[in-house]
Write a protein that holds these residues in place. Structure first.
Motif: not given
Lengths: 111, 115
Positions: A46, A36, B103-106, A34, A44
């Motif tokens: 994506x 970011x 997917x990771x969302x912050x 990934x 962060x």
């Protein structure tokens, strides 16, 4: 050896140029990768992910993955001053959900 | 839709006090993660929740750190007897919990300062 390594920079490119950001990882069991972007004082966000060898394009961004050489890169075409930020490479290892992050590369796009 | 939210945005505390940090994930996301980012450091994983259970707590730095998640939604990270080295930005992320490219969302993070 760190699990995920990035050159801290700063990487300085002129506006309109291609910025190339690189990342290497040590665990061959890594499966997903990934990128970011993190602006100063922000969290962060994506940009894109890649999990197959080769290139993946999304707008001005291209991610490249080479599992044999254990590196992943991000190309930013037609760089803009608004692209100036720290770019974080993150890796997910097989069997884990957590991401392991590199320390980031600071990109400066000069107008 | 609404993203990940965290509260408070800033927390200043005295050494030795306990603090609680809250994370509200994206609606429908079953996976929730806590990370922290110290000045000049990369993001460091703390704990992962799938639903209300925490199958990976490997990143918690000491037993002063704990976290819980209730109702498969909101999570609270608690730091007991805070130390100056706990000063950092604590980031929460959520994801759907499905697939290898999940997917990771912050969230925006909580900046913790321990005096």
């Amino acid at each position: 050896q760190k699990e995920v390594e990035q050159n801290s920079g700063p990487l300085s490119v002129p506006e309109g140029a291609i910025a190339s950001l690189n990342c290497t990882y040590s665990d061959r069991g890594s499966q997903s990768f990934f990128w970011y972007r993190q602006y100063s004082g922000k969290s962060p966000e994506l940009i894109m992910f890649i999990y197959s060898n080769g290139d993946k394009e999304d707008g001005r961004f291209t991610a490249q993955l080479n599992k044999a050489s254990q590196y992943v890169s991000l190309l930013i075409r037609d760089s803009q001053p608004s692209d100036s930020a720290t770019y974080l490479c993150a890796v997910r290892r097989t069997g884990r959900r957590a991401l392991t992050f590199g320390s980031g590369t600071r990109l400066q796009v000069q107008p | 839709g609404a993203g990940v939210s965290q509260s408070p945005s800033n927390k200043v505390t005295e050494k030795g006090k306990d603090v609680e940090l809250r994370c509200d994930p994206i609606s429908g996301h079953t996976a929730l993660y806590w990370y922290r980012q110290s000045l000049g450091q990369g993001l460091e994983f703390l704990i992962y929740f799938q639903g209300n259970s925490a199958p990976d707590k490997s990143g918690l730095p000491s037993d002063r750190f704990s976290a819980e998640r209730t109702g498969g939604s909101v999570s609270t990270l608690t730091i007991q007897r805070t130390q100056q080295e706990d000063s950092a930005v604590y980031l929460c992320a959520s994801s759907s919990g499905l697939g290898g490219t999940d997917t990771q969302y912050f969230g925006p993070g909580t900046r913790l300062t321990v005096l």
